[in-house]
Motif scaffolding. Structure first.
Motif, PDB file in Angstrom:
ATOM      1  N   ARG A  89       6.845   2.780  11.444  1.00 20.39           N
ATOM      2  CA  ARG A  89       8.123   2.202  11.937  1.00 20.39           C
ATOM      3  C   ARG A  89       8.241   0.742  11.550  1.00 20.39           C
ATOM      4  NH1 ARG A  89       7.279   2.961  16.975  1.00 20.39           N
ATOM      5  NH2 ARG A  89       7.871   5.154  16.887  1.00 20.39           N
ATOM      6  N   ASP A  90       7.206   0.011  11.770  1.00 21.61           N
ATOM      7  CA  ASP A  90       7.235  -1.434  11.405  1.00 21.61           C
ATOM      8  C   ASP A  90       7.334  -1.598   9.890  1.00 21.61           C
ATOM      9  OD1 ASP A  90       6.942  -1.978  14.091  1.00 21.61           O
ATOM     10  OD2 ASP A  90       4.722  -2.184  13.926  1.00 21.61           O
ATOM     11  N   LEU A  91       6.644  -0.700   9.198  1.00 21.74           N
ATOM     12  CA  LEU A  91       6.674  -0.829   7.718  1.00 21.74           C
ATOM     13  C   LEU A  91       8.056  -0.538   7.172  1.00 21.74           C
ATOM     14  CD1 LEU A  91       4.772  -1.311   5.293  1.00 21.74           C
ATOM     15  CD2 LEU A  91       4.458   1.159   5.145  1.00 21.74           C
ATOM     16  N   THR A  92       8.726   0.487   7.745  1.00 24.45           N
ATOM     17  CA  THR A  92      10.081   0.835   7.277  1.00 24.45           C
ATOM     18  C   THR A  92      11.061  -0.282   7.583  1.00 24.45           C
ATOM     19  OG1 THR A  92       9.580   3.154   7.708  1.00 24.45           O
ATOM     20  CG2 THR A  92      11.883   2.598   7.425  1.00 24.45           C
ATOM     21  N   ASP A  93      10.905  -0.894   8.732  1.00 24.76           N
ATOM     22  CA  ASP A  93      11.792  -2.030   9.069  1.00 24.76           C
ATOM     23  C   ASP A  93      11.590  -3.176   8.091  1.00 24.76           C
ATOM     24  OD1 ASP A  93      12.714  -0.539  11.173  1.00 24.76           O
ATOM     25  OD2 ASP A  93      11.408  -1.489  12.668  1.00 24.76           O
ATOM     26  N   ALA A  94      10.389  -3.427   7.765  1.00 26.06           N
ATOM     27  CA  ALA A  94      10.115  -4.539   6.836  1.00 26.06           C
ATOM     28  C   ALA A  94      10.520  -4.197   5.405  1.00 26.06           C
ATOM     29  CB  ALA A  94       8.612  -4.866   6.876  1.00 26.06           C
ATOM     30  N   ALA A  95      10.437  -2.866   5.036  1.00 23.85           N
ATOM     31  CA  ALA A  95      10.753  -2.499   3.649  1.00 23.85           C
ATOM     32  C   ALA A  95      12.253  -2.480   3.378  1.00 23.85           C
ATOM     33  CB  ALA A  95      10.146  -1.126   3.359  1.00 23.85           C
ATOM     34  N   SER A 154      -4.078   0.346  -0.690  1.00 25.50           N
ATOM     35  CA  SER A 154      -3.043  -0.536  -0.163  1.00 25.50           C
ATOM     36  C   SER A 154      -1.717   0.184  -0.353  1.00 25.50           C
ATOM     37  CB  SER A 154      -3.070  -1.873  -0.890  1.00 25.50           C
ATOM     38  OG  SER A 154      -2.718  -1.726  -2.248  1.00 25.50           O
ATOM     39  N   LEU A 155      -0.892   0.058   0.652  1.00 24.07           N
ATOM     40  CA  LEU A 155       0.433   0.724   0.627  1.00 24.07           C
ATOM     41  C   LEU A 155       1.470  -0.382   0.556  1.00 24.07           C
ATOM     42  CD1 LEU A 155       2.459   3.051   1.012  1.00 24.07           C
ATOM     43  CD2 LEU A 155       2.047   2.871   3.475  1.00 24.07           C
ATOM     44  N   ARG A 156       2.334  -0.255  -0.488  1.00 26.37           N
ATOM     45  CA  ARG A 156       3.390  -1.262  -0.664  1.00 26.37           C
ATOM     46  C   ARG A 156       4.714  -0.512  -0.578  1.00 26.37           C
ATOM     47  NH1 ARG A 156       1.581  -3.399  -5.085  1.00 26.37           N
ATOM     48  NH2 ARG A 156       3.083  -2.462  -6.547  1.00 26.37           N
ATOM     49  N   LEU A 157       5.510  -0.980   0.283  1.00 30.11           N
ATOM     50  CA  LEU A 157       6.826  -0.356   0.453  1.00 30.11           C
ATOM     51  C   LEU A 157       7.847  -1.472   0.495  1.00 30.11           C
ATOM     52  CD1 LEU A 157       8.546   2.220   0.968  1.00 30.11           C
ATOM     53  CD2 LEU A 157       8.152   1.896   3.396  1.00 30.11           C
ATOM     54  N   GLY A 158       8.611  -1.627  -0.615  1.00 37.47           N
ATOM     55  CA  GLY A 158       9.546  -2.760  -0.721  1.00 37.47           C
ATOM     56  C   GLY A 158       8.776  -4.044  -0.681  1.00 37.47           C
ATOM     57  N   GLY A 159       9.198  -4.864   0.288  1.00 43.86           N
ATOM     58  CA  GLY A 159       8.490  -6.159   0.395  1.00 43.86           C
ATOM     59  C   GLY A 159       7.322  -6.108   1.362  1.00 43.86           C
ATOM     60  N   ALA A 160       7.086  -4.919   1.996  1.00 44.74           N
ATOM     61  CA  ALA A 160       5.998  -4.853   2.973  1.00 44.74           C
ATOM     62  C   ALA A 160       4.768  -4.202   2.349  1.00 44.74           C
ATOM     63  CB  ALA A 160       6.449  -4.034   4.180  1.00 44.74           C
ATOM     64  N   ALA A 211       7.188   4.312  -2.158  1.00 48.33           N
ATOM     65  CA  ALA A 211       5.931   3.720  -1.678  1.00 48.33           C
ATOM     66  C   ALA A 211       4.901   3.782  -2.796  1.00 48.33           C
ATOM     67  CB  ALA A 211       5.416   4.501  -0.479  1.00 48.33           C
ATOM     68  N   VAL A 212       4.208   2.681  -3.008  1.00 52.33           N
ATOM     69  CA  VAL A 212       3.190   2.578  -4.087  1.00 52.33           C
ATOM     70  C   VAL A 212       1.824   2.506  -3.419  1.00 52.33           C
ATOM     71  CG1 VAL A 212       2.353   1.230  -6.040  1.00 52.33           C
ATOM     72  CG2 VAL A 212       4.801   1.358  -5.586  1.00 52.33           C
ATOM     73  N   ILE A 213       0.998   3.472  -3.772  1.00 54.07           N
ATOM     74  CA  ILE A 213      -0.357   3.510  -3.246  1.00 54.07           C
ATOM     75  C   ILE A 213      -1.284   3.026  -4.365  1.00 54.07           C
ATOM     76  CG2 ILE A 213      -2.177   4.927  -2.255  1.00 54.07           C
ATOM     77  CD1 ILE A 213       0.272   4.812  -0.454  1.00 54.07           C
ATOM     78  N   LYS A 251       9.567   8.527  -1.775  1.00 54.63           N
ATOM     79  CA  LYS A 251       8.911   8.852  -3.043  1.00 54.63           C
ATOM     80  C   LYS A 251       7.584   8.082  -3.086  1.00 54.63           C
ATOM     81  CE  LYS A 251       9.744   8.666  -8.007  1.00 54.63           C
ATOM     82  NZ  LYS A 251      10.690   8.129  -9.024  1.00 54.63           N
ATOM     83  N   VAL A 252       6.476   8.766  -3.407  1.00 54.02           N
ATOM     84  CA  VAL A 252       5.142   8.159  -3.381  1.00 54.02           C
ATOM     85  C   VAL A 252       4.579   8.090  -4.815  1.00 54.02           C
ATOM     86  CG1 VAL A 252       2.807   8.288  -2.476  1.00 54.02           C
ATOM     87  CG2 VAL A 252       4.706   9.031  -1.063  1.00 54.02           C
ATOM     88  N   VAL A 253       4.159   6.930  -5.176  1.00 51.91           N
ATOM     89  CA  VAL A 253       3.576   6.711  -6.516  1.00 51.91           C
ATOM     90  C   VAL A 253       2.129   6.223  -6.316  1.00 51.91           C
ATOM     91  CG1 VAL A 253       3.717   5.358  -8.643  1.00 51.91           C
ATOM     92  CG2 VAL A 253       5.802   6.110  -7.510  1.00 51.91           C
ATOM     93  N   PHE A 254       1.217   6.818  -7.040  1.00 54.81           N
ATOM     94  CA  PHE A 254      -0.204   6.430  -6.981  1.00 54.81           C
ATOM     95  C   PHE A 254      -0.610   5.617  -8.220  1.00 54.81           C
ATOM     96  CE2 PHE A 254       0.107  10.006  -4.123  1.00 54.81           C
ATOM     97  CZ  PHE A 254      -0.679   9.598  -3.065  1.00 54.81           C
TER      98      PHE A 254
END
Lengths: 232, 248
Positions: free
Chosen positions: B162-168, B216-222, B174-176, B202-205
Motif C-alpha cells: 500500500r505504501d509502495l503504490t502510494d509512493a509509485a 530490490s523492488l523499484r516501482l516508479g519513484g519508490a 515493477a522492476v526486480i 507488470k513485473v520485470v526481472f
C-alpha cells in the motif's frame, strides 16, 4: 885591519878596479831584485797570496804606514826612495853575520852617497810638490838673514846622516873584529847580535830621517795664525 | 876614514838603479796587487751589500706577504666556515625534506596498503559471511539465501505494497533487481505476489552483479530492498573496530 871595504879591490874591469863596496852593493841589489822578481812573478789578483808574497806585502805596507804617519802628503815616489834606502841598508847590515861579508854601509863612500842622494832628493821632492819658488822661499824663512844658516842646516843633515850610519856600522864591525881577537868564543857572537839590532835600527833611523827631511820639504805651508789677544 | 868619490858616484848610480829595480819588481807589483785586491774586495763588499739589501727587501716583502696571508687566512677560514655552515644547513634541509617526502610516501603507501588490505579483508569477510550464511541456510533449512529472501519479501508484501503504490503513483511496472538471475519458480512466485497486491502490475526481472545478495523492488519513484547490505556494513564496522583496536 881594513876599516873600509873601499880599499879592497875585488876585480878589475877595463883597467878600473872594482872595490868590495861596489861588488857587495851589487850583490845586495841582485838579492833584493831577484827575491822581488821571484815572489812577484805570479802576482795576479785572482791568485791567493802565498807566505812570501804576504811577507813582502807586510814589509812594503809597514814602510808605507811609517811614511804615511810622517808625511802630510803620502807619495808613492817617497815610498820608492825611502823604502829602497831602508831595504838596502837593512839587508847590507843584516848580512854582516855572513862570514867574509863586507857590508857596503860600513863604507863612508856608501853612506855619503846615500846622504847625497837624500840631499838631492829633498829639494827635488820639495820643488816637485810645491814648486821652485815656494821651495826656495823656505830658505828665506823667517827672514833673509837665516839663508846661510838654512843652507848649512840642510848640508849638515846629510853629513849627520852619512856619519851616523857609517859610524854605527863600521864601529860595530870593528868592535866585533877586536873582540874576536881578544875573546873569540863568546863576545863576538853577542856583538854580532847587537850589531844586527843596531843595523836594523840604523836602517830604520836613516830611512825615517830621510822621510822626515823630504816630508818637511814637501809639507804644505802652515796657515798664519792670528796673534793671541791679551787677556783683559 | 876617507871618501872615495868614484865609489860615491858609483854608489849613487847603484842606489838609483836599485830604486828603479825595486820600483819595477817590488813596489809597483805589490802595491798594484794590493790595490787590485782592495778593489776586488770593495767590489765584492758592494755586491754583498747589494745582495744583502736585496735579500733584506725580499725578506721584508715575504714577511709582509706572510702577515697578509695570516690576516687573510682568518678571513678565508671564517668565510669557509660560513659557506660550510650554509651548505650543511642546506644539505640538512634537503635531507630532511627528502626524509619527510619519503616518510610521507611510505605513510601513504602504508595507508594505501592498509586500505587495500582492509578492503580486501572486508570483501573476503563479506564473501565468507555470505558463504557461511548460504551454507547455514542450506544445511539447516534446506533453503537458498535468495529463496529465503524472496519468501520473506512475499510475506511482507501485502503490508508494504500500500505504501509502495502510494509512493509509485501511476507507474504500473515493477522492476526486480537481483545479484543473480532468479529461478523461474521464485520469479513466478514473486510475480504472483506482486500482482495479487496490485492487479495488472507488470513485473520485470533484472540481474546486476553489483547488486548485493537479495533483491530490490523499484516501482516508479519508490524502492524497497531486502538485501544483506546492512549486515555486510555491520560486519565491516566490526572488522574496522577490531583493526583500529589492533593498530592502537
Amino acid at each position: 885591519m881594513e876599516l873600509t871595504p873601499d880599499t879592497t879591490i875585488i876585480l878589475t874591469v877595463f883597467g878600473f878596479g872594482i872595490n868590495a863596496t861596489i861588488v857587495f852593493t851589487w850583490v845586495v841589489m841582485a838579492m833584493l831584485t831577484l827575491a822581488s822578481m821571484l815572489i812577484t812573478r805570479k802576482l795576479r789578483p785572482d791568485v791567493p797570496p802565498d807566505r812570501w808574497r804576504t811577507t813582502l806585502e807586510a814589509i812594503v805596507l809597514t814602510i808605507q804606514g811609517q811614511i804615511d804617519e810622517i808625511s802630510a802628503r803620502p807619495d808613492r815616489r817617497l815610498l820608492y826612495f825611502a823604502g829602497t834606502l831602508f831595504l838596502f841598508i837593512v839587508t847590507s847590515n843584516l848580512l854582516m853575520v855572513v862570514p867574509g861579508w863586507h857590508s857596503p854601509t860600513a863604507s863612508l863612500s856608501t853612506t855619503a852617497a846615500l846622504a847625497l842622494a837624500v840631499l838631492v832628493a829633498v829639494p827635488l821632492f820639495g820643488i816637485g810638490q810645491r814648486g821652485l819658488k815656494v821651495y826656495l822661499h823656505n830658505y828665506l824663512e823667517p827672514n833673509i838673514i837665516m839663508l846661510p844658516f838654512n843652507i848649512i842646516g840642510e848640508a849638515s843633515r846629510g853629513i849627520s846622516l852619512a856619519i851616523r850610519l857609517y859610524g854605527n856600522v863600521m864601529s860595530g864591525a870593528v868592535i866585533a873584529a877586536i873582540l874576536l881577537g881578544v875573546a873569540p868564543f863568546f863576545f863576538p857572537v853577542v856583538m854580532d847580535m847587537l850589531g844586527l839590532l843596531t843595523g836594523v835600527i840604523q836602517a830604520y833611523i836613516f830611512a825615517i830621517l830621510a822621510t822626515v827631511y823630504i816630508s818637511s820639504a814637501t809639507a804644505p805651508a802652515e796657515p798664519e795664525t792670528e796673534p793671541a789677544k791679551d787677556a783683559p | 876614514m876617507s871618501i872615495d868619490w868614484i865609489t860615491v858616484a858609483a854608489q849613487i848610480v847603484n842606489f838609483l838603479v836599485l830604486v828603479w829595480l825595486l820600483k819595477r819588481f817590488l813596489y809597483r807589483p805589490i802595491l798594484d796587487g794590493i790595490d787590485a785586491r782592495e778593489r776586488e774586495i770593495a767590489e765584492r763588499m758592494a755586491q754583498a751589500g747589494a745582495i744583502r739589501a736585496k735579500a733584506e727587501a725580499a725578506e721584508a716583502e715575504f714577511r709582509a706577504q706572510i702577515t697578509k696571508l695570516k690576516a687573510g687566512r682568518e678571513g678565508v677560514i671564517a668565510q669557509a666556515r660560513e659557506v660550510a655552515a650554509r651548505a650543511r644547513d642546506e644539505m640538512l634541509a634537503q635531507a630532511s625534506a627528502r626524509v619527510a617526502r619519503e616518510q610521507a610516501a611510505r605513510a601513504e603507501e602504508r595507508a594505501k596498503e592498509v586500505r587495500k588490505y582492509s578492503a580486501d579483508l572486508h570483501a573476503k569477510g563479506a564473501a565468507a559471511f555470505l558463504a557461511l550464511l548460504r551454507k547455514a541456510l542450506h544445511d539447516l533449512g534446506d533453503e537458498s539465501l535468495e529463496q529465503r529472501i524472496v519468501t520473506r519479501a512475499i510475506g511482507r508484501m501485502p503490508d508494504m505494497m500500500r505504501d509502495l503504490t502510494d509512493a509509485a503513483g501511476s507507474s504500473d511496472t515493477a522492476v526486480i533487481v537481483t545479484h543473480d538471475p532468479l529461478s523461474q519458480d521464485l520469479a513466478a512466485e514473486l510475480t504472483a505476489a506482486l500482482q495479487a497486491a496490485k492487479p495488472g502490475l507488470k513485473v520485470v526481472f533484472q540481474a546486476d552483479p553489483a547488486q548485493s545478495p537479495g533483491l530490490s523492488l523499484r516501482l516508479g519513484g519508490a524502492q524497497l530492498g531486502w538485501t544483506v547490505d546492512s549486515y555486510i556494513d555491520g560486519l565491516k564496522k566490526m572488522l574496522g573496530r577490531q583493526e583500529h583496536a589492533h593498530a592502537q
